[in-house]
Design a protein around this motif. Sequence first.
Motif, mmCIF file in Angstrom:
data_model
loop_
_atom_site.group_PDB
_atom_site.id
_atom_site.type_symbol
_atom_site.label_atom_id
_atom_site.label_comp_id
_atom_site.label_asym_id
_atom_site.label_seq_id
_atom_site.Cartn_x
_atom_site.Cartn_y
_atom_site.Cartn_z
ATOM 1 N N ALA A 240 0.849 -1.068 0.073
ATOM 2 C CA ALA A 240 -0.113 -0.029 -0.006
ATOM 3 C C ALA A 240 0.814 1.265 0.037
ATOM 4 O O ALA A 240 0.512 2.172 -0.820
ATOM 5 N N TYR A 241 2.032 1.370 0.600
ATOM 6 C CA TYR A 241 2.981 2.288 0.769
ATOM 7 C C TYR A 241 3.497 2.678 -0.541
ATOM 8 O O TYR A 241 3.660 3.722 -0.963
ATOM 9 N N PHE A 242 3.941 1.651 -1.018
ATOM 10 C CA PHE A 242 5.016 1.660 -2.275
ATOM 11 C C PHE A 242 4.093 1.763 -3.561
ATOM 12 O O PHE A 242 4.351 1.985 -4.669
ATOM 13 N N GLY A 243 2.772 1.051 -3.510
ATOM 14 C CA GLY A 243 1.963 0.754 -4.617
ATOM 15 C C GLY A 243 2.806 -0.372 -5.485
ATOM 16 O O GLY A 243 3.588 -0.059 -6.345
ATOM 17 N N ASN A 244 2.511 -1.375 -5.069
ATOM 18 C CA ASN A 244 2.967 -2.860 -5.880
ATOM 19 C C ASN A 244 4.318 -2.852 -5.394
ATOM 20 O O ASN A 244 5.308 -2.718 -6.344
ATOM 21 N N VAL A 245 4.791 -3.104 -4.310
ATOM 22 C CA VAL A 245 5.853 -3.272 -3.694
ATOM 23 C C VAL A 245 6.831 -4.304 -4.781
ATOM 24 O O VAL A 245 6.400 -5.265 -5.037
ATOM 25 N N CYS A 246 7.979 -4.090 -4.917
ATOM 26 C CA CYS A 246 8.893 -5.026 -5.428
ATOM 27 C C CYS A 246 10.569 -4.790 -4.829
ATOM 28 O O CYS A 246 10.514 -4.041 -3.799
ATOM 29 N N GLU A 247 11.114 -5.757 -5.203
ATOM 30 C CA GLU A 247 12.546 -5.675 -4.651
ATOM 31 C C GLU A 247 13.452 -4.499 -4.569
ATOM 32 O O GLU A 247 14.021 -4.078 -3.506
ATOM 33 N N LEU A 248 13.142 -3.776 -5.609
ATOM 34 C CA LEU A 248 14.145 -2.668 -5.771
ATOM 35 C C LEU A 248 13.631 -1.475 -4.836
ATOM 36 O O LEU A 248 14.368 -0.625 -4.430
ATOM 37 N N ASP A 249 12.334 -1.599 -4.526
ATOM 38 C CA ASP A 249 11.548 -0.354 -3.349
ATOM 39 C C ASP A 249 12.333 -0.854 -2.104
ATOM 40 O O ASP A 249 12.639 0.043 -1.516
ATOM 41 N N LEU A 250 12.696 -2.012 -1.712
ATOM 42 C CA LEU A 250 13.328 -2.258 -0.661
ATOM 43 C C LEU A 250 14.685 -2.056 -0.632
ATOM 44 O O LEU A 250 15.237 -1.473 0.392
ATOM 45 N N HIS B 148 -4.291 0.831 8.294
ATOM 46 C CA HIS B 148 -4.629 2.194 8.091
ATOM 47 C C HIS B 148 -3.760 3.014 8.964
ATOM 48 O O HIS B 148 -3.430 4.156 8.533
ATOM 49 N N ILE B 149 -3.760 2.672 10.227
ATOM 50 C CA ILE B 149 -2.935 3.449 11.192
ATOM 51 C C ILE B 149 -1.432 3.631 10.862
ATOM 52 O O ILE B 149 -0.869 4.572 10.973
ATOM 53 N N ILE B 150 -1.093 2.580 10.403
ATOM 54 C CA ILE B 150 0.641 2.505 10.051
ATOM 55 C C ILE B 150 0.873 3.669 8.990
ATOM 56 O O ILE B 150 1.678 4.203 8.749
ATOM 57 N N LEU B 151 -0.136 3.361 8.004
ATOM 58 C CA LEU B 151 0.027 4.425 6.664
ATOM 59 C C LEU B 151 -0.274 5.643 7.056
ATOM 60 O O LEU B 151 0.740 6.542 6.451
ATOM 61 N N GLN B 152 -1.059 5.994 8.136
ATOM 62 C CA GLN B 152 -1.330 7.362 8.322
ATOM 63 C C GLN B 152 -0.009 7.848 9.078
ATOM 64 O O GLN B 152 0.453 8.910 8.878
ATOM 65 N N ARG B 153 0.743 7.042 9.859
ATOM 66 C CA ARG B 153 1.987 7.346 10.488
ATOM 67 C C ARG B 153 3.078 7.648 9.784
ATOM 68 O O ARG B 153 3.978 8.383 9.853
ATOM 69 N N MET B 154 3.019 6.733 8.652
ATOM 70 C CA MET B 154 4.099 7.051 7.670
ATOM 71 C C MET B 154 3.860 8.244 6.870
ATOM 72 O O MET B 154 4.861 9.032 6.737
ATOM 73 N N ASP B 155 2.616 8.469 6.574
ATOM 74 C CA ASP B 155 2.311 9.809 6.152
ATOM 75 C C ASP B 155 2.587 10.987 6.777
ATOM 76 O O ASP B 155 3.447 11.903 6.393
ATOM 77 N N PHE B 156 2.462 10.722 8.128
ATOM 78 C CA PHE B 156 2.996 12.000 8.977
ATOM 79 C C PHE B 156 4.470 12.074 9.110
ATOM 80 O O PHE B 156 4.986 13.235 8.837
ATOM 81 N N LEU B 157 5.229 10.943 8.897
ATOM 82 C CA LEU B 157 6.722 11.019 8.952
ATOM 83 C C LEU B 157 7.226 11.697 7.701
ATOM 84 O O LEU B 157 8.195 12.466 7.760
ATOM 85 N N ASP B 158 6.387 11.280 6.705
ATOM 86 C CA ASP B 158 6.983 11.574 5.278
ATOM 87 C C ASP B 158 6.801 13.277 4.895
ATOM 88 O O ASP B 158 7.503 13.836 4.393
#
Length: 135
Positions: A86-96, A122-132
Amino acid sequence: MNRQGKTRLSKWYTPYDDVEKRKLSNEIHKIVNSRETKFTNFVEFRTHRIIYRRYAGLFFCMCVDPTDNELFCLEAIHLFVEVLDAYFGNVCELDLVFNFYKVYAILDEVFLAGELMEPSKHIILQRMDFLDNLP
């Protein structure tokens, strides 16, 4: 880790030196990579249990005590991958590889001292959005 045995993300909650970590990672990769898909995702390893799940070319593994609930750990792995996706949008190895600092931040939001800290994607993604959005 990927299918070639390259570790892309690791978090250790028990102290080991670098040589021992590399040795353990190699052993775990050999065990997990050689198993057929028809077998369960739980493997006895020394005095612990490895719980793993394969997503595309990546294995996500947890080494836990034998008394821990295997299905709960498998669901925790799935939650972590769902958050990454959800964070990266279809995560792949290169994202990591190229966003490892964000991946570790997500890992730290999901797990605390090896235990599931936040079960809500949902809460995790909210926290990541806040950190971003921090200056």
